[in-house]
Motif scaffolding. Structure first.
Motif, PDB file in Angstrom:
ATOM      1  N   GLY A  50       0.809  -1.215   0.000  1.00 53.61           N
ATOM      2  CA  GLY A  50       0.000   0.000   0.000  1.00 53.61           C
ATOM      3  C   GLY A  50       0.839   1.259   0.000  1.00 53.61           C
ATOM      4  N   LEU A  51       1.927   1.257   0.769  1.00 50.82           N
ATOM      5  CA  LEU A  51       2.810   2.426   0.765  1.00 50.82           C
ATOM      6  C   LEU A  51       3.482   2.618  -0.585  1.00 50.82           C
ATOM      7  CD1 LEU A  51       4.552   2.486   4.245  1.00 50.82           C
ATOM      8  CD2 LEU A  51       3.078   4.201   3.250  1.00 50.82           C
ATOM      9  N   VAL A  52       3.898   1.530  -1.201  1.00 45.72           N
ATOM     10  CA  VAL A  52       4.509   1.632  -2.532  1.00 45.72           C
ATOM     11  C   VAL A  52       3.490   2.155  -3.539  1.00 45.72           C
ATOM     12  CG1 VAL A  52       5.485   0.288  -4.431  1.00 45.72           C
ATOM     13  CG2 VAL A  52       6.270  -0.105  -2.106  1.00 45.72           C
ATOM     14  N   ALA A  53       2.277   1.612  -3.508  1.00 53.00           N
ATOM     15  CA  ALA A  53       1.246   2.033  -4.459  1.00 53.00           C
ATOM     16  C   ALA A  53       0.859   3.495  -4.270  1.00 53.00           C
ATOM     17  CB  ALA A  53       0.013   1.142  -4.315  1.00 53.00           C
ATOM     18  N   THR A  54       0.678   3.919  -3.018  1.00 52.56           N
ATOM     19  CA  THR A  54       0.308   5.316  -2.793  1.00 52.56           C
ATOM     20  C   THR A  54       1.472   6.257  -3.101  1.00 52.56           C
ATOM     21  OG1 THR A  54       0.803   5.117  -0.434  1.00 52.56           O
ATOM     22  CG2 THR A  54      -1.496   4.848  -1.113  1.00 52.56           C
ATOM     23  N   GLY A  55       2.694   5.783  -2.906  1.00 56.48           N
ATOM     24  CA  GLY A  55       3.847   6.597  -3.295  1.00 56.48           C
ATOM     25  C   GLY A  55       3.911   6.808  -4.794  1.00 56.48           C
ATOM     26  N   MET A  56       3.605   5.758  -5.552  1.00 50.18           N
ATOM     27  CA  MET A  56       3.582   5.894  -7.010  1.00 50.18           C
ATOM     28  C   MET A  56       2.404   6.760  -7.457  1.00 50.18           C
ATOM     29  SD  MET A  56       4.736   1.998  -7.975  1.00 50.18           S
ATOM     30  CE  MET A  56       3.954   2.032  -9.543  1.00 50.18           C
ATOM     31  N   LEU A  57       1.272   6.613  -6.787  1.00 48.30           N
ATOM     32  CA  LEU A  57       0.101   7.419  -7.126  1.00 48.30           C
ATOM     33  C   LEU A  57       0.320   8.890  -6.778  1.00 48.30           C
ATOM     34  CD1 LEU A  57      -2.782   7.311  -8.224  1.00 48.30           C
ATOM     35  CD2 LEU A  57      -3.561   6.888  -5.891  1.00 48.30           C
ATOM     36  N   ALA A  58       1.047   9.148  -5.709  1.00 43.48           N
ATOM     37  CA  ALA A  58       1.309  10.538  -5.293  1.00 43.48           C
ATOM     38  C   ALA A  58       2.173  11.274  -6.308  1.00 43.48           C
ATOM     39  CB  ALA A  58       1.980  10.556  -3.924  1.00 43.48           C
ATOM     40  N   ARG A  59       2.959  10.538  -7.077  1.00 45.01           N
ATOM     41  CA  ARG A  59       3.768  11.200  -8.113  1.00 45.01           C
ATOM     42  C   ARG A  59       2.893  11.694  -9.250  1.00 45.01           C
ATOM     43  NH1 ARG A  59       9.051   8.498  -9.782  1.00 45.01           N
ATOM     44  NH2 ARG A  59      10.027  10.416  -9.080  1.00 45.01           N
ATOM     45  N   VAL A  60       1.747  11.039  -9.461  1.00 43.25           N
ATOM     46  CA  VAL A  60       0.843  11.423 -10.544  1.00 43.25           C
ATOM     47  C   VAL A  60      -0.205  12.412 -10.052  1.00 43.25           C
ATOM     48  CG1 VAL A  60      -0.876  10.545 -12.170  1.00 43.25           C
ATOM     49  CG2 VAL A  60       1.159   9.197 -11.662  1.00 43.25           C
ATOM     50  N   ARG A  61      -0.766  12.147  -8.889  1.00 42.12           N
ATOM     51  CA  ARG A  61      -1.876  12.952  -8.375  1.00 42.12           C
ATOM     52  C   ARG A  61      -1.657  13.205  -6.891  1.00 42.12           C
ATOM     53  NH1 ARG A  61      -6.621   9.679  -9.352  1.00 42.12           N
ATOM     54  NH2 ARG A  61      -6.267  10.347 -11.476  1.00 42.12           N
ATOM     55  N   GLU A  62      -1.569  14.447  -6.510  1.00 42.85           N
ATOM     56  CA  GLU A  62      -1.383  14.810  -5.106  1.00 42.85           C
ATOM     57  C   GLU A  62      -2.674  15.440  -4.597  1.00 42.85           C
ATOM     58  OE1 GLU A  62       0.086  15.206  -1.442  1.00 42.85           O
ATOM     59  OE2 GLU A  62       1.113  14.218  -3.079  1.00 42.85           O
ATOM     60  N   ASN A  63      -3.386  14.712  -3.744  1.00 42.83           N
ATOM     61  CA  ASN A  63      -4.598  15.251  -3.145  1.00 42.83           C
ATOM     62  C   ASN A  63      -4.791  14.651  -1.757  1.00 42.83           C
ATOM     63  OD1 ASN A  63      -5.654  12.681  -3.555  1.00 42.83           O
ATOM     64  ND2 ASN A  63      -6.738  13.262  -5.423  1.00 42.83           N
ATOM     65  N   ALA A  64      -5.848  15.041  -1.100  1.00 45.85           N
ATOM     66  CA  ALA A  64      -6.083  14.597   0.279  1.00 45.85           C
ATOM     67  C   ALA A  64      -6.342  13.101   0.360  1.00 45.85           C
ATOM     68  CB  ALA A  64      -7.266  15.366   0.875  1.00 45.85           C
ATOM     69  N   GLY A  65      -6.972  12.529  -0.638  1.00 43.04           N
ATOM     70  CA  GLY A  65      -7.247  11.099  -0.623  1.00 43.04           C
ATOM     71  C   GLY A  65      -5.983  10.262  -0.660  1.00 43.04           C
ATOM     72  N   VAL A  66      -5.025  10.686  -1.451  1.00 38.59           N
ATOM     73  CA  VAL A  66      -3.751   9.959  -1.537  1.00 38.59           C
ATOM     74  C   VAL A  66      -2.986  10.084  -0.224  1.00 38.59           C
ATOM     75  CG1 VAL A  66      -1.535   9.844  -2.732  1.00 38.59           C
ATOM     76  CG2 VAL A  66      -3.625  10.219  -4.040  1.00 38.59           C
ATOM     77  N   ARG A  67      -2.993  11.270   0.368  1.00 44.37           N
ATOM     78  CA  ARG A  67      -2.314  11.455   1.656  1.00 44.37           C
ATOM     79  C   ARG A  67      -2.978  10.621   2.744  1.00 44.37           C
ATOM     80  NH1 ARG A  67      -2.156  16.770  -0.242  1.00 44.37           N
ATOM     81  NH2 ARG A  67      -3.986  17.322   0.980  1.00 44.37           N
ATOM     82  N   THR A  68      -4.295  10.564   2.745  1.00 47.98           N
ATOM     83  CA  THR A  68      -5.008   9.762   3.733  1.00 47.98           C
ATOM     84  C   THR A  68      -4.683   8.284   3.570  1.00 47.98           C
ATOM     85  OG1 THR A  68      -6.796  11.381   3.803  1.00 47.98           O
ATOM     86  CG2 THR A  68      -7.300   9.175   4.622  1.00 47.98           C
TER      87      THR A  68
END
Length: 91
Positions: A50-68
């Protein structure tokens, strides 16, 4: 004048976000620690992937849902670690 007001509001929102993030992490950590005796390996894998996936997603889209999601997966991973550290000492 407006810039000073904006800076004060940003600072207040940052403190509120930080407090909410800490509460979310603490609650997730506590739930993971309580469930860890049964699901320690599942939580470890879920938290790491999950941390790897959200880290990769954060590079594309930075919003509150990704941070949560990042905070939740970090709490799950951190909740499984005490049992992994204690495992070699349990007979």
């Amino acid at each position: 004048m407006d810039q000073a007001l904006d800076n004060r509001l940003d600072n207040r929102l940052d403190h509120r976000t930080t407090r909410r993030t800490l509460v979310l992490f603490g609650a997730t950590f506590l739930l993971a620690v309580l469930a860890s005796p049964l699901f320690v390996l599942h939580e470890l894998l879920l938290g790491a992937f999950g941390l790897v996936a959200t880290g990769m997603l954060a590079r594309v889209r930075e919003n509150a849902g990704v941070r949560t999601a990042t905070v939740i997966f970090a709490g799950v991973l951190a909740g499984s670690l005490p049992y992994l550290v204690a495992a070699p000492f349990v007979p």
